[in-house]
Design an enzyme around this catalytic site. Sequence first.
Site, PDB file in Angstrom:
ATOM      1  N   HIS A   1      -1.193  -7.558   2.425  1.00  0.00           N
ATOM      2  CA  HIS A   1      -1.919  -8.073   3.620  1.00  0.00           C
ATOM      3  C   HIS A   1      -3.074  -7.297   4.447  1.00  0.00           C
ATOM      4  O   HIS A   1      -3.651  -8.003   5.707  1.00  0.00           O
ATOM      5  CB  HIS A   1      -0.402  -7.512   4.667  1.00  0.00           C
ATOM      6  CG  HIS A   1      -0.360  -6.008   5.117  1.00  0.00           C
ATOM      7  ND1 HIS A   1      -0.230  -6.362   6.973  1.00  0.00           N
ATOM      8  CD2 HIS A   1       0.211  -5.120   4.198  1.00  0.00           C
ATOM      9  CE1 HIS A   1      -0.332  -4.941   6.489  1.00  0.00           C
ATOM     10  NE2 HIS A   1       0.157  -4.269   5.456  1.00  0.00           N
TER      11      HIS A   1
ATOM     12  N   GLN B   1      -8.206  -0.343   2.885  1.00  0.00           N
ATOM     13  CA  GLN B   1      -8.493  -1.029   3.456  1.00  0.00           C
ATOM     14  C   GLN B   1      -9.991  -1.612   3.430  1.00  0.00           C
ATOM     15  O   GLN B   1     -10.619  -2.395   4.150  1.00  0.00           O
ATOM     16  CB  GLN B   1      -8.910  -0.116   5.040  1.00  0.00           C
ATOM     17  CG  GLN B   1      -7.332   0.302   6.317  1.00  0.00           C
ATOM     18  CD  GLN B   1      -6.717  -0.946   7.229  1.00  0.00           C
ATOM     19  OE1 GLN B   1      -8.047  -1.888   6.964  1.00  0.00           O
ATOM     20  NE2 GLN B   1      -5.943  -0.571   7.163  1.00  0.00           N
TER      21      GLN B   1
ATOM     22  N   GLY C   1       0.754  -0.731   0.197  1.00  0.00           N
ATOM     23  CA  GLY C   1      -0.029   0.089   0.375  1.00  0.00           C
ATOM     24  C   GLY C   1       1.130   1.818  -0.288  1.00  0.00           C
ATOM     25  O   GLY C   1       0.796   2.381  -0.424  1.00  0.00           O
TER      26      GLY C   1
ATOM     27  N   THR D   1      12.352  -6.857 -11.026  1.00  0.00           N
ATOM     28  CA  THR D   1      11.357  -8.341 -11.541  1.00  0.00           C
ATOM     29  C   THR D   1      10.712  -8.668 -10.681  1.00  0.00           C
ATOM     30  O   THR D   1      10.726  -8.093  -8.929  1.00  0.00           O
ATOM     31  CB  THR D   1      12.689  -9.605 -11.056  1.00  0.00           C
ATOM     32  OG1 THR D   1      13.530  -8.916 -12.163  1.00  0.00           O
ATOM     33  CG2 THR D   1      12.152 -11.154 -11.519  1.00  0.00           C
TER      34      THR D   1
ATOM     35  N   ASN E   1      -8.412   4.025   8.066  1.00  0.00           N
ATOM     36  CA  ASN E   1      -7.947   2.718   9.125  1.00  0.00           C
ATOM     37  C   ASN E   1      -8.439   2.533  10.182  1.00  0.00           C
ATOM     38  O   ASN E   1      -8.213   1.116  10.720  1.00  0.00           O
ATOM     39  CB  ASN E   1      -6.800   2.416   8.636  1.00  0.00           C
ATOM     40  CG  ASN E   1      -5.790   3.871   7.956  1.00  0.00           C
ATOM     41  OD1 ASN E   1      -6.355   4.882   8.011  1.00  0.00           O
ATOM     42  ND2 ASN E   1      -5.211   3.874   9.980  1.00  0.00           N
TER      43      ASN E   1
ATOM     44  N   CYS F   1      -0.445   8.169  25.779  1.00  0.00           N
ATOM     45  CA  CYS F   1      -0.621   8.382  27.174  1.00  0.00           C
ATOM     46  C   CYS F   1       1.026   8.843  28.087  1.00  0.00           C
ATOM     47  O   CYS F   1       1.544   8.043  28.007  1.00  0.00           O
ATOM     48  CB  CYS F   1      -1.620   7.633  28.284  1.00  0.00           C
ATOM     49  SG  CYS F   1      -1.852   9.403  29.958  1.00  0.00           S
TER      50      CYS F   1
HETATM   51  C1  LIG Z   1      -5.140   2.827   4.203  1.00  0.00           C
HETATM   52  C2  LIG Z   1      -4.104   2.918   5.178  1.00  0.00           C
HETATM   53  N1  LIG Z   1      -3.151   3.387   3.395  1.00  0.00           N
HETATM   54  C3  LIG Z   1      -1.951   2.456   3.178  1.00  0.00           C
HETATM   55  C4  LIG Z   1      -1.909   1.355   4.177  1.00  0.00           C
HETATM   56  C5  LIG Z   1       0.559   0.991   3.769  1.00  0.00           C
HETATM   57  O1  LIG Z   1      -0.046  -0.834   3.709  1.00  0.00           O
HETATM   58  P1  LIG Z   1       1.361  -1.421   3.798  1.00  0.00           P
HETATM   59  O2  LIG Z   1       1.589  -1.651   4.733  1.00  0.00           O
HETATM   60  O3  LIG Z   1       0.907  -2.429   2.561  1.00  0.00           O
HETATM   61  O4  LIG Z   1       2.345  -0.789   2.493  1.00  0.00           O
HETATM   62  C6  LIG Z   1      -1.658   1.063   4.845  1.00  0.00           C
HETATM   63  C7  LIG Z   1      -1.516  -0.175   6.245  1.00  0.00           C
HETATM   64  O5  LIG Z   1      -1.989   0.106   7.419  1.00  0.00           O
HETATM   65  C8  LIG Z   1      -3.346   1.216   5.284  1.00  0.00           C
HETATM   66  O6  LIG Z   1      -4.006   0.934   6.262  1.00  0.00           O
END
Ligand SMILES: Cc1ncc(COP(=O)(O)O)c(C=O)c1O
Length: 394
Positions: free
Chosen positions: A217, A195, A87, A253, A167, A338
């Site tokens: 993931h 997400q 991501g 690759t 997220n 905190c």
């Molecule tokens: C909304 C969002 N974008 C991007 C990412 C980043 O993805 P990656 O961990 O595959 O780089 C995350 C991971 O927590 C995410 O929740």
Amino acid sequence: MLRLASAAKDQGVAMKAQKIYLDFNASTPIAPEVVQEMEPFLSQHFGNPSSVHWAGIPAKGAIEQARKRVAELLDCHPGEVVFTSGGSESNNHAIKGVFFALRQKGNHIITTQIEHPAVINPCRFLERLGAEVTYVPVDRYGSVDPQDIQKAVTPNTILITVMHANNEVGTIQPIHEISEIAKGRGIIFHTDAAQSIGKIVTKVDDLGVDLLSVAGHKLYAPKGVGVLYIRSGTPIEPLIHGAGHELGRRAGTENVLLVVGLGKACEIAKRYLSDNRILKLRDRFWKLLQDHFGEKVVLNGHPVHRLPNTLNVSFVGKAGGDILSRLDGIAASTGAACHSGSVELSPVLKAMRISPDVGMGAIRFSLGRTTTQEEVDAVVQRLKNTVPLSATVC
Ligand SMILES: Cc1ncc(COP(=O)(O)O)c(C=O)c1O
């Protein structure tokens, strides 16, 4: 030998009873079918997918099959699917790639205050290179008002990037409405769907996006693999320059093993989109909490337009971190840190203008395919035993 085996079994049972995973927005386990699909690419098919001989052919075929499977989930052409390392890379590619392709046309980017750091930080980086970025605010539920996006547009706007679902709190954004604004002004539109993919429908034409990021993931595929969907004809520079892999859009690759896993995960995800089991469990969880804690528990995020697996709740006047540390074995996330008696809310909760006494008690529970009703009920019971109804200070 027998004694050892039975001791290990007892320990295993005890550990299993203790450990409950409710952090599927952080990461998901790899689905067993995905593991199975990947195995031959770990043990047998080592060839380079760019090689035209016998060793490369199975690797190339597997990548193209994975590309088709991703395309079916996104409802796009396979040629519009570019494999990445996850991501973060997809977001960086989208944002920097459009900026570098269109910097002669304009330098203005619109995003929101609740994006993942993998969007916010590429924007901050581009500010150092002369970009102007507008960080549009959200309301108390974490929703972006498309009118605020409209108002932010200038003649220099080249890119709008708004996440599909958040997220932390799970709020789903009005992506289609925003896409209409972008289309009307000829502005490229990107969404971070890390997400949402696999949890809700993410068809690129329904959403109206030109670019869309996927993270493997979060989807029961391995870590370190993702996709950037690039609508045909979208002006974008590669992030990684090199040889002509991925039709010249991402050099290097291809990671055949992980790409195969992601393809299979996308195929499986289609089957789960109409299954509301997780949604029902999530709602049961919330109802049980409300029944016991009443006004002492508050929902963070949109009550309706929210990911079906996400329950971000605040225990008013309590510290989420303290609660989680007492719920030994339960994996979930907090929304505040905190430090020496003062509370630092996450940027998302801050942008939602959640008051500190509510925000500091935030815990994100995110459910997944393996979550059971017994687990949900056990966590509620542990919370009832752990969190006093009287006020305490962080
Ligand atoms: C909304 C969002 N974008 C991007 C990412 C980043 O993805 P990656 O961990 O595959 O780089 C995350 C991971 O927590 C995410 O929740």
